[in-house]
Design an enzyme around this catalytic site. Structure first.
Site, short mmCIF file in Angstrom:
data_model
loop_
_atom_site.label_atom_id
_atom_site.label_comp_id
_atom_site.label_asym_id
_atom_site.label_seq_id
_atom_site.Cartn_x
_atom_site.Cartn_y
_atom_site.Cartn_z
N LYS A 1 -0.18 4.51 4.07
CA LYS A 1 -0.32 4.03 3.19
C LYS A 1 0.18 4.90 2.03
CE LYS A 1 -4.23 1.39 4.38
NZ LYS A 1 -3.33 0.17 5.45
N SER B 1 -10.93 -0.54 0.97
CA SER B 1 -9.95 -1.33 0.79
C SER B 1 -9.58 -2.71 -0.44
CB SER B 1 -8.96 -1.59 1.69
OG SER B 1 -10.50 -2.83 2.66
N ASP C 1 -13.31 7.30 5.79
CA ASP C 1 -12.43 6.39 5.95
C ASP C 1 -12.06 6.28 4.43
OD1 ASP C 1 -10.02 4.94 6.21
OD2 ASP C 1 -11.32 3.59 7.16
N ASN D 1 0.68 -0.97 0.15
CA ASN D 1 0.19 0.05 0.13
C ASN D 1 0.67 1.43 0.52
OD1 ASN D 1 -2.35 -1.91 0.43
ND2 ASN D 1 -2.07 -1.92 2.22
C1 LIG Z 1 -9.94 1.51 4.88
C2 LIG Z 1 -9.17 0.98 6.30
N1 LIG Z 1 -9.27 1.93 6.99
C3 LIG Z 1 -8.56 1.81 8.30
C4 LIG Z 1 -7.10 1.65 8.26
C5 LIG Z 1 -6.61 1.21 9.06
O1 LIG Z 1 -5.05 1.84 9.29
P1 LIG Z 1 -3.61 1.11 9.86
O2 LIG Z 1 -3.26 0.88 8.65
O3 LIG Z 1 -3.32 2.42 9.54
O4 LIG Z 1 -4.57 1.17 11.03
C6 LIG Z 1 -7.01 0.43 6.86
C7 LIG Z 1 -6.12 -0.60 6.80
O5 LIG Z 1 -5.56 -1.09 6.11
C8 LIG Z 1 -7.71 0.27 6.05
O6 LIG Z 1 -7.55 0.01 4.98
#
Ligand SMILES: Cc1ncc(COP(=O)(O)O)c(C=O)c1O
Length: 392
Positions: A242, A182, A207, A53
């Site tokens: 990411k 995602s 998000d 990512n």
């Molecule tokens: C849509 C989404 N939100 C939140 C997260 C979590 O983020 P982090 O890896 O910074 O904990 C991810 C990570 O995979 C994600 O894909």
């Protein structure tokens, strides 16, 4: 043989320590060695990395690495305490200001991960008597946050605005969606959701972990792309892990809401602050994103090139214009087999299986980065084009 577990754990608890019986469902790890631009060593095999990512390649950028080293020597490696004790450094403050400016929000609050940002935000905002309406395929951190909040939950069909409108009611306090999804790379119907939330007095939370640094003219993500500001989408969650290549997460929005989170988000109060060197890395990445548009241009060029080549080969693309370009396979066993074939040919591409995605929709999650060359994309497409499992 007697182990600690068999001696000390009651039978009832032992049952919970199981692993999936079906080989397709079992998760394994591969040990990562060096990473160099688009190459990664996994279990000792060097492969071209199509599953990271790190969309802009910032995790290895020289300036970002230097910022880490300098911050470590100034502030120490770890924050040493929660942000409300002594963990909030000048670097955290500068990062929050930069994120607020970049996202066009009043302020931003940096958490030690995106996961904890989502947990903290939703649990601080929703009460047990509230209702939360959310996309059925939201990320696990959002689903878990809603469960933890104890609020009443309604889930609409994935990215289906009409279903969201059908389930909307005046008791909905929060409407929650991802920006770029995602596991599918597709984009939420964010304009329609903003109108729906506004018309019903609900707060919209987006998000955009996978849209920031990828979509929008300046990499401002899905909301920049749709020209939606804080008034329309008050709560924006992002991750620093990411496209920014670091670690950590943030929530950005209006003053009052952010102050509420500062007071009540338990994953902010009771968690050690993000390590200062990582905050410095994210800040440096953000500055690079703004000052060196060529990274974003290269990523965009690679996404377009991949789409063009994959369409020519009639590969089973899912609808996406983001850096996540999944190929739908169906069966978990077939997705695993293709991933293994690719690995043997020198490509790291992950097979995504249930329960991460719905039953029958296992896929190869190909991710593109600014570091890939067209020749590498050509080669990947050529190998995919010869896979009988993918084309039948
Ligand atoms: C849509 C989404 N939100 C939140 C997260 C979590 O983020 P982090 O890896 O910074 O904990 C991810 C990570 O995979 C994600 O894909």
């Amino acid at each position: 043989m007697q182990t600690w577990a068999t001696v000390n754990r009651p039978e009832a608890l032992m049952k919970d320590w199981r692993v999936p019986r079906e080989a397709d469902a079992r998760r394994i790890r591969q040990v990562r060695g060096d990473i160099c631009n688009d190459h990664v060593s996994l279990d000792g095999h060097t492969q071209i990395n199509f599953c990271s990512n790190d969309y802009l390649g910032f995790s290895q950028n020289v300036q970002v690495c230097e910022a880490i080293a300098e911050a470590a020597s100034r502030y120490g490696v770890g924050a040493g305490a929660s942000p409300l004790i002594t963990g909030y450094t000048e670097i955290h403050e500068a990062l929050e200001e930069a994120l607020a400016r970049f996202t066009g929000r009043d302020c931003a609050l940096v958490f030690s991960s995106g996961y904890l940002g989502n947990l903290g935000c939703i649990t601080a905002l929703a009460e047990r008597t509230d209702t939360i309406l959310e996309d059925r395929l939201n990320h696990a951190s959002l689903l878990d946050a809603v469960s933890l909040s104890g609020a009443n939950r309604k889930r609409y069909a994935h990215a289906d605005f009409e279903d969201a409108a059908r389930l909307m009611s005046t008791d909905v306090a929060l409407l929650v969606t991802e920006g770029v999804f995602s596991m599918g790379g597709d984009i939420a119907p964010i304009r329609e959701l903003a109108e729906l939330a506004h018309a019903n007095g609900a707060l919209l939370m987006c998000d955009d972990a996978h849209g920031l640094g990828v979509l929008g003219e300046h990499g401002g993500g899905v909301l920049e792309d749709a020209a939606l500001g804080q008034g329309e989408v008050p709560l924006l969650v992002g991750t620093l892990s990411k496209a920014l290549g670091a670690q950590g997460g943030f929530v950005a929005g209006p003053h009052g809401l952010m102050e509420h989170l500062l007071q009540y988000a338990r994953t902010y109060t009771y968690d050690t602050a993000l390590a200062p060197p990582l905050a410095a890395a994210a800040l440096e990445s953000l500055q690079l994103l703004e000052s060196e548009p060529e990274h974003l241009e290269r990523l965009r060029g690679n996404i377009d090139y991949f789409l063009q080549c994959a369409q020519q080969k009639t590969l089973p693309l899912m609808p996406s214009r983001s850096a996540i370009q999944p190929l739908l396979v169906g069966k978990a066993s077939a997705a695993l087999a293709i991933s293994q074939q690719l690995r043997e040919k020198g490509f790291a591409v992950s097979a995504i299986r249930p329960p991460t995605v719905p039953e029958g929709s296992a896929r190869l999650r190909i991710t593109l980065s600014a570091c890939h060359t067209h020749a590498q994309i050509d080669k990947l497409i050529e190998v995919l084009g010869t896979s009988d499992k993918l084309l039948t």
